[in-house]
Structures are given as C-alpha cells and as structure tokens.
Design a protein around this motif. Structure first.
Motif, PDB file in Angstrom:
ATOM      1  N   LEU A 174       1.228  -0.868   0.007  1.00 42.05           N
ATOM      2  CA  LEU A 174       0.056  -0.307  -0.196  1.00 42.05           C
ATOM      3  C   LEU A 174       0.916   1.175  -0.150  1.00 42.05           C
ATOM      4  N   ARG A 234      15.592   2.257   5.942  1.00 48.11           N
ATOM      5  CA  ARG A 234      14.885   1.368   6.752  1.00 48.11           C
ATOM      6  C   ARG A 234      14.253   1.877   8.005  1.00 48.11           C
ATOM      7  N   PRO A 236      12.874   3.388  10.842  1.00 48.66           N
ATOM      8  CA  PRO A 236      13.656   2.818  12.163  1.00 48.66           C
ATOM      9  C   PRO A 236      12.246   2.658  13.339  1.00 48.66           C
ATOM     10  N   GLY A 256     -12.119   3.520   4.347  1.00 52.61           N
ATOM     11  CA  GLY A 256     -12.619   4.498   4.089  1.00 52.61           C
ATOM     12  C   GLY A 256     -11.816   5.647   4.401  1.00 52.61           C
ATOM     13  N   ILE A 259      -7.808   5.653   4.752  1.00 53.75           N
ATOM     14  CA  ILE A 259      -6.905   5.745   3.550  1.00 53.75           C
ATOM     15  C   ILE A 259      -7.764   7.364   3.194  1.00 53.75           C
ATOM     16  N   GLY A 260      -6.428   8.357   2.500  1.00 57.64           N
ATOM     17  CA  GLY A 260      -6.629   9.024   1.974  1.00 57.64           C
ATOM     18  C   GLY A 260      -7.183  10.523   3.154  1.00 57.64           C
ATOM     19  N   GLN A 262      -4.549  11.948   4.518  1.00 60.13           N
ATOM     20  CA  GLN A 262      -3.368  12.914   4.945  1.00 60.13           C
ATOM     21  C   GLN A 262      -1.949  12.104   5.267  1.00 60.13           C
ATOM     22  N   PHE A 263      -2.475  10.883   5.244  1.00 60.26           N
ATOM     23  CA  PHE A 263      -1.336   9.443   5.127  1.00 60.26           C
ATOM     24  C   PHE A 263      -1.537   8.427   4.915  1.00 60.26           C
ATOM     25  N   ILE A 264      -0.508   7.766   4.064  1.00 62.06           N
ATOM     26  CA  ILE A 264      -0.974   6.012   3.670  1.00 62.06           C
ATOM     27  C   ILE A 264       0.063   5.059   4.802  1.00 62.06           C
ATOM     28  N   PRO A 302      10.070   7.720  10.390  1.00 66.03           N
ATOM     29  CA  PRO A 302      10.648   7.872  11.407  1.00 66.03           C
ATOM     30  C   PRO A 302      10.312   8.600  12.726  1.00 66.03           C
ATOM     31  N   GLU A 304       9.188  10.431  15.127  1.00 68.48           N
ATOM     32  CA  GLU A 304       7.891  11.531  15.824  1.00 68.48           C
ATOM     33  C   GLU A 304       6.525  11.049  14.608  1.00 68.48           C
ATOM     34  N   GLU A 305       6.770  10.616  13.169  1.00 65.93           N
ATOM     35  CA  GLU A 305       6.028  10.467  12.057  1.00 65.93           C
ATOM     36  C   GLU A 305       5.011   9.169  12.592  1.00 65.93           C
ATOM     37  N   GLU A 308       2.933  10.519  15.324  1.00 66.65           N
ATOM     38  CA  GLU A 308       1.655  11.606  14.895  1.00 66.65           C
ATOM     39  C   GLU A 308       0.520  10.594  14.536  1.00 66.65           C
ATOM     40  N   GLU A 309       1.120   9.917  13.446  1.00 68.13           N
ATOM     41  CA  GLU A 309       0.412   8.960  12.299  1.00 68.13           C
ATOM     42  C   GLU A 309      -1.019   8.126  13.144  1.00 68.13           C
TER      43      GLU A 309
END
Lengths: 503, 354
Positions: A174, A234, A236, A256, A259-260, A262-264, A302, A304-305, A308-309
């Motif tokens: 994905l 890779r 982290p 649904g 998906i779609g 801000q992030f995948i 990363p 932090e990311e 958040e996700e």
C-alpha cells in the motif's frame, strides 16, 4: 492440499509445436550445454510436477537447471530451433500454476542463480541473480540501513525472478508499491536466446517502458536472468494498531476513513471472524475472538512521524466504531500482533484437511457487499470460507476450506472459487490482485477481458516470442477457450453480467 | 453536457479508422504544449483536447479517472479540495496542458525519486489503437495482475502505440507539512551529500543542486518534518513552492541560458558529474542532471550508457533520445506494429522508424 490427479488437458497455446522424439531433444540439449544438469528420469521429475497450486500436476519432459546466462541462452536456442515449449520456474511458490510443467515441454529451473552480484549503498540498488530470495535481498541490504520493500508472504522462499514474473505484492505494498515499482532493470533472455536489458540503473530508460510490460508477464515474454532492484532506507520505527469491530460494514467503512487522510498506512489488513478465531487459536496473539472483523493498521517511518500518524489513526478508528483497540508499544508486541495475521492461512488450514486460497481485487467501497455475498456462496456450496484482506488496496484472499478425500469437494471448491472471481468482476474489480493468472484463472480471464484486448495480448506475446514457446497456454486464454466457455455460461441467451464492461 | 465535459470517443474512433483504411498518418496532440519533448511528426493533426471531463473520482478509493483532454489544472484543483495530489508532480509546461499529454509523455517532477514516476500511478487506460479499436487495459484497482500491463507500457510512448482516451490514476493524500532546507555546497560534493542523506530515513520529497546550493524538501507530518529539519540543518527557504515549480516547469534561470541542453538520466551517485565541462543542474537527488556542455552526441550517449543510464538532447525545439541497442529497437518496432500495423500514429515521434 490433496492433488487432483490430473491428466491435465494441455491448454492449447495457439501454436503447433514441432514433434521431435524426446531422446533426440535430450541429446540436442546435452550437446548444447554439457555441463548443465538435465533431469529426465521420472523419479527426478516428480518434485517439479507442480508449483504452489498443488491441485494441478504434470510431469515435464525434462528439467534443465542451468547456472549461467550463457547456458540459458544456449538452452533457449535449442528449444527455439526445435519449437519446444519452455516453462521457467523460480522457487515454485506461485499460487496460480504459472510454473506448471507441460508433458511436451522443458522445465527451466532458475534455482542455481543464487548470487547477489552487487550491493551499491550510495545508489541504493542491489544487482542480483533471479534465484535470490526476496528476503535475502533485504538481509544483504540491512548492514547499510536499507531494505527491499516488496514482502510477499512467501518471501523466505520465493525468488526475485518469480516476483518479477508475477509482479508480487505483499503486506506493505500500500505504501511501498509492488514489484513493478521497485525493480529498476532486468536482463532477460528472449525466446530465441538473445540477451536484452529492460529498464536501466537510472530512474527511467529510453524508448518504451518494456520493463513495466515485462513485470507480471508470467514468463511469457522472456526469462529474467538478472535484476537490479531499488533499496529504501529502513524505517527506524514501526507501530501497529489492532482494532476490532462489531460488524464487517463498520470495519470496511473505517478503511475508507483511514485511507486518503493525510497519510498512507504502511499496511492495512482485515480479517473476518473465522480467520480471527483460527489465528487466535493457533498463535494466541490476543485478538478478540468475538469480533466480526479486525483491522490491523501499521505506520512506519521516523519515530515522530509514526507517533503522529498512529494517534491520528487511533482517533479515526475509534470514530469509525472500533470497540477494542490495541497499540503495539514494543517491537515484540508488534511482531506478536502481526503473527496472528501472518499465520491466518496455515491456521485456517488446520480447520480442514485442504484449503484453496483465492485472490481478487475489488473497490474498497464494495467490501461489505463482497463479504456478504461470499458468505452466501459459502452456504450455497456448503464449504466454509475464511477471509483475509489486504484491505488498504482492496485485495481479498478468501480461503475456501474443503476435504479432497470427499467426492466432488475439490470440484466444488473450484466452482466456488470461480464464482468468487466472477463476483470480483461484477463489483468492478479484477480476478487477480497478486497471485497471477497462470492456469488457474484462465477461465475468469474470459470474463475480465473482451476479445479485442485478449487479441492484443496475443499480439504482444508474438512480438516477443513469435513461435510461442515461452510458457505457452498460461496467463492469456485462447479466444476459442473463451468462446466455448461463453456458450457454457450463457443463461437465457445472455452472458453473465451483460451490463458490465469487460475491461 | 457542460463545455468542461464531452465524450468524443465515437468521432475519434471514426477518424482513426478512416486514417487506418486510407493509410493517413496522424499527429496526435492534446493542448500541444510539449512539442519539444520528441521529434517532429508529419501527419494530419488529431486533437484530443475536447475529449474531456472527470469520469470518476472517489477520494476514499484513491483513484481518479478522467478523459485525456481534461486540463491538468482542473485535476490539481479537484484533488486539492480533498487534500489529495498527484505525488509524481507532473510538469505542465503551460496552463493548458492535458492529462493525456502528460501521461503520454510520462512526465514526472521533483518528487519522482521519492514518490514514484507517472507510470507508477497509472492504473488503467482506455486506448484507441492504430486499427481504430478502443481497448481497455488495467482498471481502477491498485493491485491488478490480470493480463499484460499495457497501461504502463503506453505511458511515455508519446501516442505511438495508441491515443489515450481515458486514464485512471492512483492519487494520494498530500502530506500535511513540507519544508525546504538549503545551504551552500560545492557541486562536486553535492552528489555524495545527497546520496548520504537519501540513505537516512528522513521524509525527503525532493533534492537538487543548482550549481551553488543544495535544496532539500521534506514532506510528511508536522512533527516528522520538524524533527528531520532540525537534524539536517541549513537555512529555511522562504518560498519553496516557487522554487520547486521553477525546477518542475523548467523556468529556472538555468533553462533559459542559450543553446542545447542535455538531460542525463543516471544512477544518482554517478561520478564524474557529467561527460565534460559545462553548467550543470542536478535534480532527483542526483539521478536527473541537466547539462549545458558541448560534446558529440555519440560521446554523451556512450558515457550515459556506460554509467547505467541514458541521455536525451533537447535542441532547437526537438528532443533526440538515446539510440537503442539494435535488438531492443527491433523488438520495439514489432510492438509498435502490434498496436499500429500501418504506422499511422505519431510516426517518428520517438525515433526515426524508417
């Protein structure tokens, strides 16, 4: 899986193959490549009679196991001169019978092409022989902080040559794409023994995008003898959320929403109740066994990311009606939560003597309807079906449970599978998302495509392989087969789903 | 039907059938914004520009289907309203560029090394072949391995295999945060620095060197971008969109210097930087280099080939591609004939086929 003892009718390829006595064929091959193992005794041939689609078995005329590109070229030149069918084979893990032998053909095993030729950390590429396993590429890249993204379930055993032939996907495609998105170039030997390079070590190449055409062509256009693949840094950090839902519909709606926005997610998987119960009994991953559906959503990158996700995903899942949420807080926990999903097939397999793994793709919006109708078909045929989805990309893998020792059950399982393929097309989807057509999906191809597209596929095949010796009879059905099937399928003078466009 | 939507399939089919029957060569165009990306074509102009309109867009499915003549700008607007975008950042070379022309040329922008190329996002096409038949390949599914991947084959074929009537693209959510960092760096070191950065798990989305400075774009979540920017350092670029647009649309001052320009497509860490002396603009993290140097084309082509890549010469409003190896060229001609037996579709656009 119990084998369907088949004296399988060889699928006509549209080509007449010249008849040459087997002894003469073997003599010519031995003379061309004296150092190459060439198996021809029935005992030696037996292990090659099938690939991962074990219901179909055919003993090949002979098996050649070359180890150099020059040998492959010489073998193909002999086969070309004799008009002898050649069936390339990687690890034989394919699930659609793409490497099923022919009695009148040579099986070309690429198992000895096992070298990683170069690993280039600055350009982030690996140049490998086709028999290198998918997992081994990532292992070789690991010291450089890199990995090869596609991760088909069989990655420990399957090889990059087979991945290219099938355009293999995996749990994380994905976000990271399929094989076609991760291969930069491949060297192929054509049906007449010529060596060509498709693609380049750069990000694009001159002329037509033959690499994209070759990936997923199931061994019909050439034999891959080398590949240069793209490596990625890779991530982290990776975290997984498991979310349980009281209904399939609410789980599907949650997909649904996720998906779609801000992030995948790196991966987004769905399991139905039967699959959940089977997996939980098998590995005790801590899944709620009363859930109608489970979603597994992984984010990586990363730290932090990812945090958040994950927080965003958690909120979305809760809003979508998840009544149970579990977030992995350690790598051990993440792997345990994945283990349930990853062992869903073997776990479900323990619930019956045999199982048949289907593959199809549908628009995500059609998921609830697809599951409802698969449940109805399951009742109609009297065979349980467990569902495991790559929900993020709408790729479903219904697992049909049956007992081959009971008369008619294998045939019934196959008929049920065919109905599921038809259902995928009816819902606006496709008959195979990642397992390929091989021999298994030749009939559904007649539903998926109209005659003009099938004709065009045959023309493309002929542009590469005018004599049609490479993996004949696979992947693209003959129009005659579809016509005969059409007459079989006509009900009241109508084709199935006449309102549908057959793209 | 509103003027922003019209289905000309029938008329286009008739035109191509007639051309096929009479052996008339056709010069397929969209808004004709990119004649300089190939060789000139002699033939009757057949425009797909009025064959336009969004056929299907469902943000939750991450798929958009539109007719070839749909302006790219219309697609950008539609996606932006849903927080989505085309991650391959296609250049348009003019406000009237169409989706069909963009995909036919296989164009990708600065994000290409990180998010993928145009062909990576093409899921399906409706193609009008040289016999005047409408063929449907692929579909709206992200995963689809039924049949040969013709939709990706025709991406970048510049109309020589068929006229694109309709295209289905995978679209993506646009990252919520983005920042561009820049600092002075010698061009010699640029490729090494870019390669070292690309191995690290930063959310890079573009990386270039304009001859004096490095420019790095990060795209991702707020916290992710902030953390990466802190670790990488450098100055924050004030108007990053304008900078990356100038690179994407080739309006950066580098491109307005007089004379021919080479596009070198090579592995990103390739050294030497170019086949010889001359001004150089490095994009795609090192993998796409714009070079203004003088050398015999054969020398540049041999250099690019030996580095594992290829080169194209943009000169006097034409683009000459790297010559193909004879066996590969023969195969391409057979494929062309499989789609266009009479050779009427954009003949000679990519290569002199005679």
């Amino acid at each position: 899986m119990q084998q369907k003892q088949t004296d399988l009718q060889q699928e006509p390829s549209g080509t007449e193959f010249a008849s040459c006595p087997p002894q003469e064929i073997l003599r010519r091959l031995r003379r061309a490549v004296p150092d190459c193992p060439l198996l021809s005794h029935p005992e030696e041939l037996r292990p090659y009679a099938c690939d991962g689609l074990t219901a179909f078995r055919v003993t090949p005329l002979a098996v050649a196991i070359p180890e150099s590109v020059a040998q492959v070229q010489k073998i193909l030149r002999v086969c070309h001169a004799l008009r002898l069918p050649v069936i390339p084979r990687g690890a034989g893990t394919g699930l659609s019978g793409g490497a099923l032998p022919r009695r009148d053909g040579l099986l070309l095993s690429m198992a000895r092409f096992r070298k990683i030729l170069a690993l280039d950390p600055l350009n982030r590429t690996a140049r490998v022989e086709p028999g290198v396993t998918t997992r081994a590429i990532s292992q070789a890249a690991a010291p450089h902080g890199l990995f090869y993204a596609p991760d088909p379930s069989s990655e420990v055993a399957c090889t990059i040559g087979g991945n290219i032939a099938e355009n293999a996907g995996g749990l994380h495609c994905l976000k990271y794409g399929l094989t076609v998105h991760n291969v930069l170039s491949t060297k192929i030997v054509t049906s007449d023994g010529e060596l060509l390079t498709l693609g380049a070590e750069a990000l694009d190449s001159a002329g037509f995008d033959l690499l994209a055409l070759f990936v997923g062509s199931e061994g019909l256009l050439g034999v891959a003898v080398e590949a240069t693949v793209r490596l990625l840094p890779r991530p982290p950090s990776a975290r997984l959320i498991v979310a349980a839902f009281a209904s399939v519909d609410s789980a599907a709606a949650a997909v649904g929403r996720l998906i779609g926005r801000q992030f995948i997610p790196a991966g987004l998987e769905m399991m139905d109740n039967l699959a959940i119960r089977a997996a939980e009994k098998f590995v005790h991953a801590g899944y709620p066994v009363d859930a109608a559906a489970l979603l597994l959503c992984e984010c990586d990158g990363p730290a932090e990311e990812v945090d958040e996700e994950i927080a965003l995903a958690e909120g979305l899942l809760r809003d979508a009606g998840a009544y149970f949420l579990r977030l992995s807080c350690s790598e051990e926990e993440r792997l345990l939560l994945w283990k349930g999903r990853k062992s869903a097939f073997p776990a479900a397999g323990r619930m019956a003597p045999d199982y048949y793994c289907m593959d199809g793709t549908i628009p995500r919006r059609a998921m609830p309807e697809a599951l409802r109708r698969i449940a109805r078909l399951s009742e109609e045929f009297g065979l349980p079906v467990a569902n495991v989805f790559h929900a993020g990309d709408g790729n479903l893998h219904p697992l049909i449970l049956y007992d081959a020792s009971r008369p008619e059950e294998l045939t019934n399982a196959e008929r049920l599978g065919a109905r599921i393929s038809e259902l995928c097309v009816e819902l606006g989807g496709v008959i195979t998302g990642e397992h390929g057509v091989g021999v298994e999906k030749l009939d559904p191809m007649c539903i998926q495509f109209r005659a003009p597209e099938l004709e065009q596929f045959h023309r493309i095949k002929a542009a590469f392989d005018p004599d049609g010796i490479l993996n004949p009879g696979k992947a693209i059905p003959q129009l005659r087969r579809c016509a005969e099937l059409g007459t079989m399928h006509v009900h009241g003078g109508r084709l199935p789903f006449p309102e549908l466009e057959r793209f | 039907m509103s003027p922003s939507e019209s289905d000309l399939t029938k008329a286009l089919v008739d035109e191509v059938r007639q051309a096929h029957d009479s052996g008339t060569r056709l010069h397929l165009i969209g808004a004709d914004t990119k004649p300089f990306l190939g060789l000139s074509v002699e033939g009757r102009r057949l425009s797909l520009r009025e064959h336009r309109g969004i056929v299907h867009y469902e943000p939750a499915e991450l798929v958009l289907t539109a007719r070839a003549g749909t302006p790219l700008s219309e697609i950008h607007h539609l996606l932006a309203a849903q927080g989505q975008w085309l991650p391959f950042e296609p250049p348009s070379f003019g406000s009237s560029a169409t989706l069909g022309g963009t995909i036919a040329c296989g164009l990708s922008g600065p994000a290409r090394p990180f998010f993928g190329a145009a062909r990576d996002f093409v899921l399906g096409v409706r193609l009008l072949d040289g016999r005047g038949r409408v063929l449907r390949f692929g579909g709206e599914m992200i995963k689809n391995v039924a049949g040969f991947d013709v939709a990706r084959l025709v991406t970048g074929a510049q109309g020589t295999l068929g006229a694109l009537l309709e295209i289905s693209l995978k679209v993506s959510p646009k990252p919520s945060a983005s920042e561009t960092l820049t600092w002075e760096e010698g061009q010699k070191d640029a490729v090494r620095v870019l390669s070292e950065l690309a191995v690290k798990p930063f959310s890079l989305s573009a990386a270039c060197h304009d001859g004096e400075r490095l420019f790095l774009r990060l795209s991702g979540t707020e916290a992710g971008v902030r953390a990466a920017a802190k670790r990488i350092g450098g100055d924050r670029l004030a108007d990053p969109d304008a900078f990356w647009r100038s690179l994407r649309e080739r309006t950066h001052p580098f491109f307005s210097m007089p004379g021919a320009i080479w596009r070198l497509s090579v592995p990103p860490a390739t050294l030497p930087l170019a086949p010889g002396a001359g001004a150089l603009l490095i994009d795609w993290g090192g993998a796409q280099r714009w070079w203004k140097g003088s050398a015999e084309p054969a020398v540049v082509w041999e250099w690019a080939r030996s580095m594992g890549g290829h080169a194209a010469l943009l000169d006097s409003g034409r683009c000459q591609m790297q010559p193909l190896d004879p066996a590969l060229f023969a195969l391409q001609k057979r494929l062309k004939a499989a789609f266009d037996p009479k050779g009427i579709l954009n003949p000679g656009r990519l290569y002199d086929e005679r």
